[in-house]
Design a protein around this motif. Structure first.
Motif, PDB file in Angstrom:
ATOM      1  N   VAL A 198      69.078  34.545  48.896  1.00  0.00           N
ATOM      2  CA  VAL A 198      68.088  35.681  49.130  1.00  0.00           C
ATOM      3  C   VAL A 198      67.789  35.367  46.868  1.00  0.00           C
ATOM      4  O   VAL A 198      69.077  35.391  46.245  1.00  0.00           O
ATOM      5  CB  VAL A 198      68.895  36.584  48.770  1.00  0.00           C
ATOM      6  N   PHE A 199      66.680  35.572  46.172  1.00  0.00           N
ATOM      7  CA  PHE A 199      66.722  35.980  45.072  1.00  0.00           C
ATOM      8  C   PHE A 199      66.402  37.661  44.263  1.00  0.00           C
ATOM      9  O   PHE A 199      64.878  37.749  45.096  1.00  0.00           O
ATOM     10  CB  PHE A 199      65.560  34.689  44.886  1.00  0.00           C
ATOM     11  N   HIS A 200      67.247  37.573  43.992  1.00  0.00           N
ATOM     12  CA  HIS A 200      66.200  38.982  42.640  1.00  0.00           C
ATOM     13  C   HIS A 200      66.440  38.832  41.158  1.00  0.00           C
ATOM     14  O   HIS A 200      67.037  38.384  40.792  1.00  0.00           O
ATOM     15  CB  HIS A 200      66.392  40.100  43.417  1.00  0.00           C
ATOM     16  N   VAL A 201      65.641  39.833  40.564  1.00  0.00           N
ATOM     17  CA  VAL A 201      65.480  39.982  39.416  1.00  0.00           C
ATOM     18  C   VAL A 201      65.369  40.960  38.638  1.00  0.00           C
ATOM     19  O   VAL A 201      64.548  41.812  39.787  1.00  0.00           O
ATOM     20  CB  VAL A 201      64.526  38.684  38.621  1.00  0.00           C
ATOM     21  N   ASP A 202      65.382  41.633  38.054  1.00  0.00           N
ATOM     22  CA  ASP A 202      64.790  43.283  37.548  1.00  0.00           C
ATOM     23  C   ASP A 202      65.246  44.135  38.357  1.00  0.00           C
ATOM     24  O   ASP A 202      64.655  45.014  38.597  1.00  0.00           O
ATOM     25  CB  ASP A 202      63.697  43.841  36.989  1.00  0.00           C
ATOM     26  N   LEU A 203      66.286  44.164  39.265  1.00  0.00           N
ATOM     27  CA  LEU A 203      66.686  44.580  40.757  1.00  0.00           C
ATOM     28  C   LEU A 203      68.082  45.713  39.926  1.00  0.00           C
ATOM     29  O   LEU A 203      68.295  47.677  39.944  1.00  0.00           O
ATOM     30  CB  LEU A 203      66.245  44.338  41.619  1.00  0.00           C
ATOM     31  N   PHE A 204      68.893  45.283  39.235  1.00  0.00           N
ATOM     32  CA  PHE A 204      70.212  45.786  39.720  1.00  0.00           C
ATOM     33  C   PHE A 204      70.460  46.794  38.438  1.00  0.00           C
ATOM     34  O   PHE A 204      70.812  47.881  38.701  1.00  0.00           O
ATOM     35  CB  PHE A 204      71.875  44.943  39.424  1.00  0.00           C
ATOM     36  N   TYR A 205      69.645  47.048  37.531  1.00  0.00           N
ATOM     37  CA  TYR A 205      70.005  47.429  36.067  1.00  0.00           C
ATOM     38  C   TYR A 205      69.440  48.864  36.790  1.00  0.00           C
ATOM     39  O   TYR A 205      69.858  49.538  36.266  1.00  0.00           O
ATOM     40  CB  TYR A 205      68.628  47.334  34.911  1.00  0.00           C
TER      41      TYR A 205
ATOM     42  N   LEU B 206      64.667  45.423  25.676  1.00  0.00           N
ATOM     43  CA  LEU B 206      63.972  46.323  26.031  1.00  0.00           C
ATOM     44  C   LEU B 206      65.193  48.133  25.822  1.00  0.00           C
ATOM     45  O   LEU B 206      65.160  48.530  25.905  1.00  0.00           O
ATOM     46  CB  LEU B 206      64.275  46.236  27.479  1.00  0.00           C
ATOM     47  N   THR B 207      66.257  47.304  25.302  1.00  0.00           N
ATOM     48  CA  THR B 207      67.655  48.132  25.182  1.00  0.00           C
ATOM     49  C   THR B 207      67.818  48.743  23.423  1.00  0.00           C
ATOM     50  O   THR B 207      66.907  49.584  23.177  1.00  0.00           O
ATOM     51  CB  THR B 207      68.754  47.254  24.826  1.00  0.00           C
ATOM     52  N   ASP B 208      66.822  47.829  22.440  1.00  0.00           N
ATOM     53  CA  ASP B 208      66.691  47.940  21.260  1.00  0.00           C
ATOM     54  C   ASP B 208      65.346  49.298  21.898  1.00  0.00           C
ATOM     55  O   ASP B 208      65.177  49.926  20.594  1.00  0.00           O
ATOM     56  CB  ASP B 208      66.075  46.868  20.677  1.00  0.00           C
ATOM     57  N   HIS B 209      64.702  48.987  22.364  1.00  0.00           N
ATOM     58  CA  HIS B 209      63.000  50.143  22.302  1.00  0.00           C
ATOM     59  C   HIS B 209      63.438  51.332  23.098  1.00  0.00           C
ATOM     60  O   HIS B 209      62.952  51.988  23.513  1.00  0.00           O
ATOM     61  CB  HIS B 209      61.775  49.925  23.429  1.00  0.00           C
ATOM     62  N   GLY B 210      64.778  51.457  23.787  1.00  0.00           N
ATOM     63  CA  GLY B 210      64.691  52.639  24.554  1.00  0.00           C
ATOM     64  C   GLY B 210      64.392  52.750  25.814  1.00  0.00           C
ATOM     65  O   GLY B 210      64.980  53.319  26.594  1.00  0.00           O
ATOM     66  N   ILE B 211      64.050  51.412  26.927  1.00  0.00           N
ATOM     67  CA  ILE B 211      64.524  51.306  28.298  1.00  0.00           C
ATOM     68  C   ILE B 211      64.784  51.476  28.870  1.00  0.00           C
ATOM     69  O   ILE B 211      64.951  51.621  29.941  1.00  0.00           O
ATOM     70  CB  ILE B 211      62.501  50.281  28.222  1.00  0.00           C
ATOM     71  N   LEU B 212      65.809  50.447  28.059  1.00  0.00           N
ATOM     72  CA  LEU B 212      67.141  50.378  28.952  1.00  0.00           C
ATOM     73  C   LEU B 212      68.434  50.895  27.847  1.00  0.00           C
ATOM     74  O   LEU B 212      68.112  50.426  27.154  1.00  0.00           O
ATOM     75  CB  LEU B 212      67.933  49.023  29.602  1.00  0.00           C
ATOM     76  N   GLU B 213      69.731  51.061  29.437  1.00  0.00           N
ATOM     77  CA  GLU B 213      71.326  51.313  28.507  1.00  0.00           C
ATOM     78  C   GLU B 213      71.867  49.313  28.386  1.00  0.00           C
ATOM     79  O   GLU B 213      72.044  49.286  29.250  1.00  0.00           O
ATOM     80  CB  GLU B 213      71.290  52.519  28.670  1.00  0.00           C
ATOM     81  N   GLU B 214      72.525  48.782  28.131  1.00  0.00           N
ATOM     82  CA  GLU B 214      73.041  47.623  27.815  1.00  0.00           C
ATOM     83  C   GLU B 214      73.679  47.931  28.599  1.00  0.00           C
ATOM     84  O   GLU B 214      74.432  46.776  29.348  1.00  0.00           O
ATOM     85  CB  GLU B 214      73.727  47.734  26.289  1.00  0.00           C
TER      86      GLU B 214
END
Length: 196
Positions: A63-70, A106-114
């Motif tokens: 099983v492979f995934h990216v950009d999921l758990f965030y 993405l964090t610097d642009h406010g899209i995600l939090e660390e």
């Protein structure tokens, strides 16, 4: 998916893609329309609730995934990881790709939090879901740059990770229930009738 498809297109194996978003499912289906129509090597499915995947138990080697758990809360993430564990074959590997530099942007642009993409959070949820050999490895690619892979394994031993004391208690209880059932059946034969 293309990277996975390129690995199996001339040999054994098949790639399954699962997407929650109807929009992304449509985009992926259009992207691989020829491969889907002309080969039996790629399939794209939809699963609105990733805690209920449309696959039988012990089906996949990887099983492979990216950009999921965030984007998932811890409680949901543990349940989703349990579902991923369910569909993996014993000994199967889960791999999660991350690129810290991109996530930091993405964090610097406010899209995600660390805290959303903290790898320790994901490692913890994998362990809570009963994966084994949970680890993070750091890699460098001349084209991609630095990236990270979190990997975890489904135990090949069905008793791996279980408390021996708990297993003995369960076995003892099962034996008591079986003896009680035998005694009840014996009493039923002796009296020639049903219990009230």
């Amino acid at each position: 998916m293309k990277m996975c498809y390129d690995r199996v297109k001339d040999g054994r194996g098949m790639v399954f893609g699962v997407e929650r978003s109807g929009y992304m499912n449509e985009k992926a289906t259009k992207r691989f329309v020829l491969e889907i129509a002309e080969t039996d090597k790629i399939r794209i499915d939809s699963a609105v609730d990733l805690r209920n995947l449309p696959y039988p138990t012990d089906l996949f080697n990887h099983v492979f995934h990216v950009d999921l758990f965030y984007f998932l809360q811890n409680d949901a993430l543990i349940d989703i990881n349990r579902e991923l564990l369910r569909v993996l074959k014993p000994g199967g590997i889960l791999t999660c790709g991350m690129e810290f530099r991109r996530l930091k942007t993405l964090t610097d642009h406010g899209i995600l939090e660390e805290t959303q993409w903290d790898p320790l959070r994901y490692l913890w949820t994998l362990e809570q879901a009963e994966f084994s050999d949970v680890q993070i490895n750091y890699h460098n690619d001349p084209k991609m740059g630095d990236y990270q892979l979190i990997t975890a394994r489904k135990s090949a031993d069905p008793l791996d990770g279980q408390d021996p004391e708990e297993l003995m208690k369960e076995l003892e209880m099962d034996m008591k229930k079986e003896r009680l059932a035998i005694a009840m059946m014996s009493d039923k034969k002796d009296t020639g009738g049903d219990f009230p």
